[in-house]
Design a protein around this motif. Sequence first.
Motif, mmCIF file in Angstrom:
data_model
loop_
_atom_site.group_PDB
_atom_site.id
_atom_site.type_symbol
_atom_site.label_atom_id
_atom_site.label_comp_id
_atom_site.label_asym_id
_atom_site.label_seq_id
_atom_site.Cartn_x
_atom_site.Cartn_y
_atom_site.Cartn_z
ATOM 1 N N SER A 132 -14.891 1.487 1.420
ATOM 2 C CA SER A 132 -15.215 2.474 0.394
ATOM 3 C C SER A 132 -14.678 3.867 0.709
ATOM 4 O O SER A 132 -14.610 4.725 -0.177
ATOM 5 C CB SER A 132 -16.739 2.556 0.209
ATOM 6 O OG SER A 132 -17.370 2.939 1.424
ATOM 7 N N THR B 166 -9.626 -3.878 1.273
ATOM 8 C CA THR B 166 -10.099 -3.920 -0.115
ATOM 9 C C THR B 166 -11.539 -3.437 -0.247
ATOM 10 O O THR B 166 -11.878 -2.714 -1.192
ATOM 11 C CB THR B 166 -9.975 -5.343 -0.673
ATOM 12 O OG1 THR B 166 -8.613 -5.774 -0.596
ATOM 13 C CG2 THR B 166 -10.437 -5.413 -2.128
ATOM 14 N N VAL B 167 -12.388 -3.842 0.693
ATOM 15 C CA VAL B 167 -13.822 -3.526 0.560
ATOM 16 C C VAL B 167 -14.189 -2.171 1.165
ATOM 17 O O VAL B 167 -15.333 -1.735 1.027
ATOM 18 C CB VAL B 167 -14.702 -4.624 1.209
ATOM 19 C CG1 VAL B 167 -14.420 -5.971 0.587
ATOM 20 C CG2 VAL B 167 -14.502 -4.684 2.736
ATOM 21 N N THR C 212 -8.792 -8.119 3.326
ATOM 22 C CA THR C 212 -10.146 -8.033 2.774
ATOM 23 C C THR C 212 -10.838 -6.750 3.233
ATOM 24 O O THR C 212 -11.500 -6.068 2.439
ATOM 25 C CB THR C 212 -10.990 -9.253 3.196
ATOM 26 O OG1 THR C 212 -10.356 -10.455 2.754
ATOM 27 C CG2 THR C 212 -12.389 -9.177 2.608
ATOM 28 N N PHE D 28 -18.102 -13.034 -1.451
ATOM 29 C CA PHE D 28 -18.904 -12.106 -2.242
ATOM 30 C C PHE D 28 -18.008 -11.169 -3.046
ATOM 31 O O PHE D 28 -18.275 -10.902 -4.225
ATOM 32 C CB PHE D 28 -19.836 -11.295 -1.326
ATOM 33 C CG PHE D 28 -21.173 -11.924 -1.121
ATOM 34 C CD1 PHE D 28 -21.282 -13.175 -0.535
ATOM 35 C CD2 PHE D 28 -22.332 -11.272 -1.509
ATOM 36 C CE1 PHE D 28 -22.521 -13.767 -0.348
ATOM 37 C CE2 PHE D 28 -23.587 -11.865 -1.325
ATOM 38 C CZ PHE D 28 -23.671 -13.114 -0.737
ATOM 39 N N TYR D 29 -16.950 -10.665 -2.416
ATOM 40 C CA TYR D 29 -16.064 -9.725 -3.107
ATOM 41 C C TYR D 29 -15.340 -10.402 -4.273
ATOM 42 O O TYR D 29 -15.302 -9.867 -5.388
ATOM 43 C CB TYR D 29 -15.044 -9.136 -2.133
ATOM 44 C CG TYR D 29 -14.006 -8.296 -2.847
ATOM 45 C CD1 TYR D 29 -14.317 -7.010 -3.300
ATOM 46 C CD2 TYR D 29 -12.739 -8.810 -3.110
ATOM 47 C CE1 TYR D 29 -13.384 -6.254 -3.980
ATOM 48 C CE2 TYR D 29 -11.800 -8.057 -3.802
ATOM 49 C CZ TYR D 29 -12.128 -6.783 -4.238
ATOM 50 O OH TYR D 29 -11.201 -6.047 -4.918
ATOM 51 N N ARG D 30 -14.767 -11.587 -4.018
ATOM 52 C CA ARG D 30 -13.993 -12.272 -5.063
ATOM 53 C C ARG D 30 -14.859 -12.638 -6.266
ATOM 54 O O ARG D 30 -14.362 -12.721 -7.392
ATOM 55 C CB ARG D 30 -13.322 -13.533 -4.499
ATOM 56 C CG ARG D 30 -12.136 -13.253 -3.591
ATOM 57 C CD ARG D 30 -11.384 -14.529 -3.262
ATOM 58 N NE ARG D 30 -12.214 -15.481 -2.551
ATOM 59 C CZ ARG D 30 -12.368 -15.486 -1.234
ATOM 60 N NH1 ARG D 30 -11.755 -14.571 -0.499
ATOM 61 N NH2 ARG D 30 -13.119 -16.396 -0.639
ATOM 62 N N ASN D 31 -16.139 -12.853 -6.043
ATOM 63 C CA ASN D 31 -17.029 -13.259 -7.122
ATOM 64 C C ASN D 31 -17.906 -12.121 -7.644
ATOM 65 O O ASN D 31 -18.810 -12.350 -8.442
ATOM 66 C CB ASN D 31 -17.918 -14.416 -6.654
ATOM 67 C CG ASN D 31 -17.136 -15.695 -6.435
ATOM 68 O OD1 ASN D 31 -16.832 -16.404 -7.382
ATOM 69 N ND2 ASN D 31 -16.796 -15.986 -5.181
ATOM 70 N N ASN D 32 -17.601 -10.891 -7.176
ATOM 71 C CA ASN D 32 -18.328 -9.698 -7.625
ATOM 72 C C ASN D 32 -19.833 -9.807 -7.401
ATOM 73 O O ASN D 32 -20.642 -9.349 -8.221
ATOM 74 C CB ASN D 32 -18.043 -9.432 -9.111
ATOM 75 C CG ASN D 32 -16.606 -9.062 -9.364
ATOM 76 O OD1 ASN D 32 -16.032 -8.256 -8.644
ATOM 77 N ND2 ASN D 32 -16.009 -9.669 -10.375
ATOM 78 N N PHE D 33 -20.215 -10.436 -6.280
ATOM 79 C CA PHE D 33 -21.627 -10.519 -5.930
ATOM 80 C C PHE D 33 -22.043 -9.247 -5.191
ATOM 81 O O PHE D 33 -21.256 -8.672 -4.437
ATOM 82 C CB PHE D 33 -21.913 -11.731 -5.028
ATOM 83 C CG PHE D 33 -21.712 -13.056 -5.700
ATOM 84 C CD1 PHE D 33 -21.874 -13.198 -7.067
ATOM 85 C CD2 PHE D 33 -21.362 -14.172 -4.957
ATOM 86 C CE1 PHE D 33 -21.692 -14.415 -7.692
ATOM 87 C CE2 PHE D 33 -21.178 -15.410 -5.568
ATOM 88 C CZ PHE D 33 -21.348 -15.523 -6.947
ATOM 89 N N LYS D 34 -23.275 -8.839 -5.398
ATOM 90 C CA LYS D 34 -23.797 -7.694 -4.667
ATOM 91 C C LYS D 34 -24.016 -8.082 -3.213
ATOM 92 O O LYS D 34 -24.616 -9.108 -2.910
ATOM 93 C CB LYS D 34 -25.125 -7.241 -5.284
ATOM 94 C CG LYS D 34 -25.704 -5.998 -4.623
ATOM 95 C CD LYS D 34 -27.014 -5.587 -5.280
ATOM 96 C CE LYS D 34 -27.608 -4.367 -4.588
ATOM 97 N NZ LYS D 34 -28.899 -3.969 -5.198
ATOM 98 N N LYS D 35 -23.504 -7.242 -2.305
ATOM 99 C CA LYS D 35 -23.628 -7.534 -0.882
ATOM 100 C C LYS D 35 -25.076 -7.360 -0.430
ATOM 101 O O LYS D 35 -25.712 -6.356 -0.747
ATOM 102 C CB LYS D 35 -22.708 -6.624 -0.073
ATOM 103 C CG LYS D 35 -22.635 -6.969 1.406
ATOM 104 C CD LYS D 35 -21.622 -6.084 2.115
ATOM 105 C CE LYS D 35 -21.553 -6.406 3.598
ATOM 106 N NZ LYS D 35 -22.802 -6.126 4.297
#
Length: 293
Positions: A158, A155-156, A152, A66-73
């Motif tokens: 916040s 990176t995620v 990861t 999800f993060y690599r593809n900029n998908f909303k979690k």
Amino acid sequence: ILNNGDKFYEGYFKHLSELKFLKYDYIYRTKSLTKEKSLAIDISEFKVYHNLISLFKSYGTVVGFFYRNNFKKELNLIEVYLDNLNIELILKSVQKISEERYFIILVYYKMYLALRFNDSSKNYLEFKNLLTEKDKCFHVNEKRILYNFLETALTVNSEINASGRDYFEIDRLRSEKGILIDSKNNISFNEFTNIVKTASSLKEISFIENFVKTNHIYIPATVREYAVNYSMAYLYNLKKDYDKSIEMINSFLMDNYECKVDLKTLQIRNYFEKSDFVTIGFLIDSFKHYLTS
């Protein structure tokens, strides 16, 4: 063999469960030994361990995707499933049986918490500290996976304003633990050069020297010279040997856009340190042309 000092690897508990079942089946069929109640218990326990760890790892893979593809979690089925388990009670039960198994599962659970509840630095730090303390329990391939999950999680997160220093510390750990090299005994060109670039931004001269010396042999032969030249260009710049840095940059002939942008920027810095502003003017014009071509 599995019970005698082997490190945890993917499928470890699954294989143990299968072996225990084969033993139980043999006893039952041959009636050569007294049936062992403990075997049946072991089979169920190992299946639980395997399924839990598989879920945690699958979750980590989903978050990374999800993060690599900029998908909303979004809430996914793994989260729903795990929310309805009393994992703390399961862990307490495992700890009564085996401290080693407890810590193996706990590492993955802490990884899950760091990724799931990524608005808290506490979860990330607990995962990082436990992993670095207990990673000797894991096979080298499993360590690679866990340290990738750690990156990861950083990176995620916040709450943590992740800096180059934070990523560098993970790279340093992976380098010290010998897990940068993949199962084919290689380290990729991109990973090698990214680590050098990050270390250079932090002026980690000793690290770069040791890292290049120790790991350059693992870069695929077709790009090894380019990776070394790229790294040495940064190293000589940090050592204030600007002429050698310029020489390394000029010898980098690989058609790699990102690296060329890095080195053209470094080249301007070299000539700035040499106070050669005429050459800098030519370099800037050349750089503009390269970026727009």
